[in-house]
Design a protein around this motif. Structure first.
Motif, mmCIF file in Angstrom:
data_model
loop_
_atom_site.group_PDB
_atom_site.id
_atom_site.type_symbol
_atom_site.label_atom_id
_atom_site.label_comp_id
_atom_site.label_asym_id
_atom_site.label_seq_id
_atom_site.Cartn_x
_atom_site.Cartn_y
_atom_site.Cartn_z
ATOM 1 N N LYS A 46 12.136 81.510 -14.287
ATOM 2 C CA LYS A 46 11.941 82.915 -13.930
ATOM 3 C C LYS A 46 10.481 83.344 -14.045
ATOM 4 O O LYS A 46 10.148 84.474 -13.733
ATOM 5 C CB LYS A 46 12.795 83.795 -14.841
ATOM 6 C CG LYS A 46 14.287 83.609 -14.625
ATOM 7 C CD LYS A 46 15.128 84.270 -15.683
ATOM 8 C CE LYS A 46 15.036 85.757 -15.716
ATOM 9 N NZ LYS A 46 15.926 86.370 -16.707
ATOM 10 N N SER A 47 9.611 82.444 -14.467
ATOM 11 C CA SER A 47 8.203 82.776 -14.677
ATOM 12 C C SER A 47 7.388 82.500 -13.420
ATOM 13 O O SER A 47 7.616 81.512 -12.723
ATOM 14 C CB SER A 47 7.641 81.963 -15.847
ATOM 15 O OG SER A 47 8.357 82.262 -17.028
ATOM 16 N N VAL A 48 6.429 83.380 -13.144
ATOM 17 C CA VAL A 48 5.618 83.287 -11.935
ATOM 18 C C VAL A 48 4.161 83.537 -12.289
ATOM 19 O O VAL A 48 3.848 84.387 -13.113
ATOM 20 C CB VAL A 48 6.078 84.333 -10.895
ATOM 21 C CG1 VAL A 48 5.202 84.295 -9.659
ATOM 22 C CG2 VAL A 48 7.528 84.139 -10.530
ATOM 23 N N VAL A 49 3.280 82.795 -11.656
ATOM 24 C CA VAL A 49 1.844 83.016 -11.757
ATOM 25 C C VAL A 49 1.395 83.638 -10.436
ATOM 26 O O VAL A 49 1.703 83.105 -9.367
ATOM 27 C CB VAL A 49 1.082 81.687 -11.976
ATOM 28 C CG1 VAL A 49 -0.417 81.907 -11.929
ATOM 29 C CG2 VAL A 49 1.491 81.046 -13.277
ATOM 30 N N ILE A 50 0.697 84.784 -10.509
ATOM 31 C CA ILE A 50 0.139 85.405 -9.312
ATOM 32 C C ILE A 50 -1.374 85.325 -9.428
ATOM 33 O O ILE A 50 -1.962 85.874 -10.352
ATOM 34 C CB ILE A 50 0.616 86.862 -9.162
ATOM 35 C CG1 ILE A 50 2.135 86.896 -9.003
ATOM 36 C CG2 ILE A 50 -0.080 87.522 -7.973
ATOM 37 C CD1 ILE A 50 2.723 88.282 -8.949
ATOM 38 N N LEU A 51 -1.983 84.625 -8.500
ATOM 39 C CA LEU A 51 -3.423 84.409 -8.505
ATOM 40 C C LEU A 51 -4.065 85.283 -7.435
ATOM 41 O O LEU A 51 -3.608 85.310 -6.298
ATOM 42 C CB LEU A 51 -3.731 82.942 -8.226
ATOM 43 C CG LEU A 51 -3.050 81.941 -9.177
ATOM 44 C CD1 LEU A 51 -3.199 80.531 -8.648
ATOM 45 C CD2 LEU A 51 -3.631 82.067 -10.562
ATOM 46 N N LEU A 52 -5.112 85.998 -7.805
ATOM 47 C CA LEU A 52 -5.805 86.879 -6.864
ATOM 48 C C LEU A 52 -7.060 86.208 -6.342
ATOM 49 O O LEU A 52 -7.815 85.615 -7.103
ATOM 50 C CB LEU A 52 -6.179 88.191 -7.550
ATOM 51 C CG LEU A 52 -5.017 88.978 -8.141
ATOM 52 C CD1 LEU A 52 -5.538 90.222 -8.826
ATOM 53 C CD2 LEU A 52 -4.011 89.332 -7.075
ATOM 54 N N GLY A 67 3.099 75.009 -15.097
ATOM 55 C CA GLY A 67 4.350 74.495 -14.544
ATOM 56 C C GLY A 67 5.244 75.587 -14.002
ATOM 57 O O GLY A 67 6.456 75.420 -13.917
ATOM 58 N N TRP A 68 4.680 76.725 -13.641
ATOM 59 C CA TRP A 68 5.453 77.836 -13.088
ATOM 60 C C TRP A 68 5.208 77.905 -11.589
ATOM 61 O O TRP A 68 4.230 77.378 -11.075
ATOM 62 C CB TRP A 68 5.037 79.152 -13.730
ATOM 63 C CG TRP A 68 5.255 79.226 -15.205
ATOM 64 C CD1 TRP A 68 5.935 78.337 -15.993
ATOM 65 C CD2 TRP A 68 4.793 80.235 -16.089
ATOM 66 N NE1 TRP A 68 5.909 78.743 -17.301
ATOM 67 C CE2 TRP A 68 5.222 79.912 -17.385
ATOM 68 C CE3 TRP A 68 4.055 81.396 -15.905
ATOM 69 C CZ2 TRP A 68 4.940 80.693 -18.484
ATOM 70 C CZ3 TRP A 68 3.778 82.179 -17.005
ATOM 71 C CH2 TRP A 68 4.230 81.837 -18.288
ATOM 72 N N SER A 69 6.080 78.617 -10.891
ATOM 73 C CA SER A 69 5.862 78.789 -9.455
ATOM 74 C C SER A 69 4.746 79.802 -9.221
ATOM 75 O O SER A 69 4.445 80.624 -10.077
ATOM 76 C CB SER A 69 7.155 79.238 -8.776
ATOM 77 O OG SER A 69 7.573 80.484 -9.283
ATOM 78 N N ILE A 70 4.131 79.719 -8.034
ATOM 79 C CA ILE A 70 3.071 80.648 -7.675
ATOM 80 C C ILE A 70 3.671 81.763 -6.832
ATOM 81 O O ILE A 70 4.371 81.508 -5.852
ATOM 82 C CB ILE A 70 1.955 79.942 -6.878
ATOM 83 C CG1 ILE A 70 1.271 78.898 -7.760
ATOM 84 C CG2 ILE A 70 0.934 80.952 -6.368
ATOM 85 C CD1 ILE A 70 0.169 78.135 -7.073
ATOM 86 N N GLY A 71 3.427 83.004 -7.236
ATOM 87 C CA GLY A 71 3.886 84.171 -6.497
ATOM 88 C C GLY A 71 2.717 84.835 -5.809
ATOM 89 O O GLY A 71 1.585 84.350 -5.872
ATOM 90 N N SER A 72 2.972 85.942 -5.135
ATOM 91 C CA SER A 72 1.900 86.661 -4.453
ATOM 92 C C SER A 72 2.212 88.155 -4.440
ATOM 93 O O SER A 72 3.358 88.565 -4.630
ATOM 94 C CB SER A 72 1.740 86.144 -3.028
ATOM 95 O OG SER A 72 2.922 86.382 -2.283
ATOM 96 N N PHE A 73 1.178 88.937 -4.230
ATOM 97 C CA PHE A 73 1.329 90.379 -4.072
ATOM 98 C C PHE A 73 1.570 90.677 -2.597
ATOM 99 O O PHE A 73 1.113 89.933 -1.741
ATOM 100 C CB PHE A 73 0.069 91.105 -4.527
ATOM 101 C CG PHE A 73 -0.044 91.248 -6.019
ATOM 102 C CD1 PHE A 73 1.015 91.690 -6.782
ATOM 103 C CD2 PHE A 73 -1.221 90.967 -6.660
ATOM 104 C CE1 PHE A 73 0.901 91.832 -8.147
ATOM 105 C CE2 PHE A 73 -1.362 91.108 -8.019
ATOM 106 C CZ PHE A 73 -0.285 91.540 -8.769
ATOM 107 N N PRO A 74 2.237 91.745 -2.242
ATOM 108 C CA PRO A 74 2.898 92.680 -3.155
ATOM 109 C C PRO A 74 4.203 92.090 -3.670
ATOM 110 O O PRO A 74 4.803 91.225 -3.046
ATOM 111 C CB PRO A 74 3.147 93.909 -2.282
ATOM 112 C CG PRO A 74 3.265 93.366 -0.901
ATOM 113 C CD PRO A 74 2.367 92.163 -0.854
#
Length: 91
Positions: A46-52, A67-74
């Motif tokens: 359930k953990s996500v990394v959002i990189l800007l 080791g987490w999935s990569i998310g994005s905005f919005p």
């Protein structure tokens, strides 16, 4: 020492940090230590990394540290919109 900001809501945590290997290694070390000492483990599913503003190859390197999935905005969190930049009507 990496500069880290956090927001805590019940059993959820938002961690804001520089998108560097050093910062993410520090976060990982903290989370690993918390797991060992207190038995509290981050749910990696359930953990996500959002990189800007990050180039994709560097994002993949940083993602492999936690080791987490990569998310994005919005995106949304607790039903509220999270985004990078100025508020627009579509948010």
């Amino acid at each position: 020492t990496p500069s880290i900001s956090t927001l805590l809501f019940a059993d959820d945590v938002l961690i804001f940090s520089a998108a560097t290997k050093k910062s993410l290694r520090g976060i990982k070390a903290f989370l690993d230590d918390m797991e060992k000492k207190m038995g509290i483990e981050a749910n990696r599913k359930k953990s996500v990394v959002i990189l800007l503003a990050m180039a994709e190859p560097m994002g993949q390197q940083l993602d492999s540290i936690l080791g987490w999935s990569i998310g994005s905005f919005p995106t949304t969190y607790l039903g509220l919109p999270l985004f990078n930049g100025k508020l627009k009507e579509e948010h």
